[in-house]
Design an enzyme around this catalytic site. Structure first.
Site, PDB file in Angstrom:
ATOM      1  N   HIS A  17      11.761   2.393   7.180  1.00  0.00           N
ATOM      2  CA  HIS A  17      12.571   3.047   6.143  1.00  0.00           C
ATOM      3  C   HIS A  17      14.055   3.023   6.535  1.00  0.00           C
ATOM      4  O   HIS A  17      14.923   2.754   5.704  1.00  0.00           O
ATOM      5  CB  HIS A  17      12.163   4.519   5.961  1.00  0.00           C
ATOM      6  CG  HIS A  17      10.757   4.732   5.502  1.00  0.00           C
ATOM      7  ND1 HIS A  17       9.883   5.552   6.161  1.00  0.00           N
ATOM      8  CD2 HIS A  17      10.088   4.251   4.428  1.00  0.00           C
ATOM      9  CE1 HIS A  17       8.723   5.571   5.508  1.00  0.00           C
ATOM     10  NE2 HIS A  17       8.822   4.784   4.464  1.00  0.00           N
ATOM     11  N   LYS A  41      -1.291  11.740  -3.741  1.00  0.00           N
ATOM     12  CA  LYS A  41      -1.339  11.285  -2.339  1.00  0.00           C
ATOM     13  C   LYS A  41      -1.123  12.490  -1.422  1.00  0.00           C
ATOM     14  O   LYS A  41      -0.053  13.111  -1.464  1.00  0.00           O
ATOM     15  CB  LYS A  41      -0.226  10.244  -2.142  1.00  0.00           C
ATOM     16  CG  LYS A  41      -0.241   9.522  -0.827  1.00  0.00           C
ATOM     17  CD  LYS A  41       0.716   8.332  -0.913  1.00  0.00           C
ATOM     18  CE  LYS A  41       1.275   7.917   0.416  1.00  0.00           C
ATOM     19  NZ  LYS A  41       2.325   6.908   0.315  1.00  0.00           N
ATOM     20  N   ARG A  90       7.117  -4.908   2.275  1.00  0.00           N
ATOM     21  CA  ARG A  90       6.731  -5.399   3.606  1.00  0.00           C
ATOM     22  C   ARG A  90       5.951  -6.707   3.514  1.00  0.00           C
ATOM     23  O   ARG A  90       6.233  -7.650   4.211  1.00  0.00           O
ATOM     24  CB  ARG A  90       5.883  -4.351   4.339  1.00  0.00           C
ATOM     25  CG  ARG A  90       6.692  -3.173   4.814  1.00  0.00           C
ATOM     26  CD  ARG A  90       5.810  -2.030   5.173  1.00  0.00           C
ATOM     27  NE  ARG A  90       5.042  -1.617   4.020  1.00  0.00           N
ATOM     28  CZ  ARG A  90       4.316  -0.531   3.955  1.00  0.00           C
ATOM     29  NH1 ARG A  90       4.227   0.267   4.988  1.00  0.00           N
ATOM     30  NH2 ARG A  90       3.653  -0.213   2.860  1.00  0.00           N
ATOM     31  N   SER A 128       4.020   4.768   7.484  1.00  0.00           N
ATOM     32  CA  SER A 128       3.941   6.176   7.910  1.00  0.00           C
ATOM     33  C   SER A 128       2.519   6.527   8.314  1.00  0.00           C
ATOM     34  O   SER A 128       2.300   7.264   9.277  1.00  0.00           O
ATOM     35  CB  SER A 128       4.382   7.103   6.775  1.00  0.00           C
ATOM     36  OG  SER A 128       5.724   6.873   6.449  1.00  0.00           O
TER      37      SER A 128
HETATM   38  O1  PNS Z   1       6.447   5.981  -0.323  1.00  0.00           O
HETATM   39  P1  PNS Z   1       5.540   5.859  -1.514  1.00  0.00           P
HETATM   40  O2  PNS Z   1       4.369   6.822  -1.408  1.00  0.00           O
HETATM   41  O3  PNS Z   1       5.106   4.455  -1.802  1.00  0.00           O
HETATM   42  O4  PNS Z   1       6.425   6.324  -2.767  1.00  0.00           O
HETATM   43  C1  PNS Z   1       5.885   6.434  -4.073  1.00  0.00           C
HETATM   44  C2  PNS Z   1       6.810   7.309  -4.904  1.00  0.00           C
HETATM   45  C3  PNS Z   1       6.888   8.696  -4.311  1.00  0.00           C
HETATM   46  C4  PNS Z   1       8.177   6.677  -4.957  1.00  0.00           C
HETATM   47  C5  PNS Z   1       6.222   7.369  -6.351  1.00  0.00           C
HETATM   48  O5  PNS Z   1       4.941   7.919  -6.310  1.00  0.00           O
HETATM   49  C6  PNS Z   1       7.130   8.175  -7.283  1.00  0.00           C
HETATM   50  O6  PNS Z   1       8.095   7.653  -7.795  1.00  0.00           O
HETATM   51  N1  PNS Z   1       6.793   9.469  -7.497  1.00  0.00           N
HETATM   52  C7  PNS Z   1       7.525  10.335  -8.376  1.00  0.00           C
HETATM   53  C8  PNS Z   1       6.746  10.576  -9.680  1.00  0.00           C
HETATM   54  C9  PNS Z   1       6.920   9.399 -10.610  1.00  0.00           C
HETATM   55  O7  PNS Z   1       7.977   9.126 -11.142  1.00  0.00           O
HETATM   56  N2  PNS Z   1       5.816   8.650 -10.800  1.00  0.00           N
HETATM   57  C10 PNS Z   1       5.813   7.489 -11.652  1.00  0.00           C
HETATM   58  C11 PNS Z   1       6.325   6.258 -10.885  1.00  0.00           C
HETATM   59  S1  PNS Z   1       5.681   4.885 -11.676  1.00  0.00           S
END
Ligand code: PNS
Length: 159
Positions: A17, A41, A90, A128
């Site tokens: 990150h 999650k 990645r 992570s």
């Molecule tokens: O690090 P990650 O878990 O891949 O991140 C995913 C994240 C947190 C960026 C995604 O779940 C997100 O944007 N969450 C906020 C809620 C939202 O807008 N969901 C719709 C995205 S399509």
């Protein structure tokens, strides 16, 4: 002034990150690292803890802001009048999931462009959840997370 939002779970922040953040700071005037909530999650660190770790890890970078948001990324994007969303890629395995999110965000808000930065080769395997597994079994995570927060993460995850 070009503002990028780099959203993620950051549970916890890794060197992968940090690499994306520092490269993004060279491309944009301001980078907002956003601890976002993925409601399906489970997380190990609280939002506050994740923010504190990110603040320490990015303290040497001037144009970085750390924030959190419990809502749709696109609503935050609009509130901040941001220009782009940044994500790290990645491997091919990341692509489908990231592509879906970028498309969904674009459907919700036509102006929301997602830009992908490819992970540096030494970080392509890093996640992570891998860091958490190693730390929980008392393995050495010092090569995977920023030095300044290494002990804190280790102690927090030790079983
Ligand atoms: O690090 P990650 O878990 O891949 O991140 C995913 C994240 C947190 C960026 C995604 O779940 C997100 O944007 N969450 C906020 C809620 C939202 O807008 N969901 C719709 C995205 S399509």
């Amino acid at each position: 002034m070009r503002t990028a939002i780099y959203p993620g779970s950051f549970d916890p922040v890794t060197n992968g990150h940090l690499d994306i953040i520092s490269r993004a700071t060279k491309l944009f005037d301001k980078v907002i690292v956003l601890v976002s909530v993925n409601p399906i999650k489970p997380s190990s660190f609280s939002i506050q803890e994740r923010k504190e770790l990110l603040i320490k890890a990015t303290s040497s970078l001037e144009n970085v802001e750390i924030d959190s948001y419990d809502g749709l990324l696109i609503d935050y994007f609009n509130q901040k009048k941001a220009d782009v969303i940044i994500k790290g890629l990645r491997a091919m395995s990341d692509f489908e999931y990231e592509f879906q999110m970028a498309m969904a965000n674009k459907k919700l808000q036509g102006e929301a462009e997602t830009i992908f930065l490819t992970a540096s080769s030494e970080n392509t395997f890093l996640s992570s959840s891998m860091v958490k597994q190693i730390a929980m079994f008392n393995g050495d995570i010092s090569a995977f997370v920023p030095n300044c927060i290494h002990e804190q993460i280790k102690l927090r995850l030790k079983r």
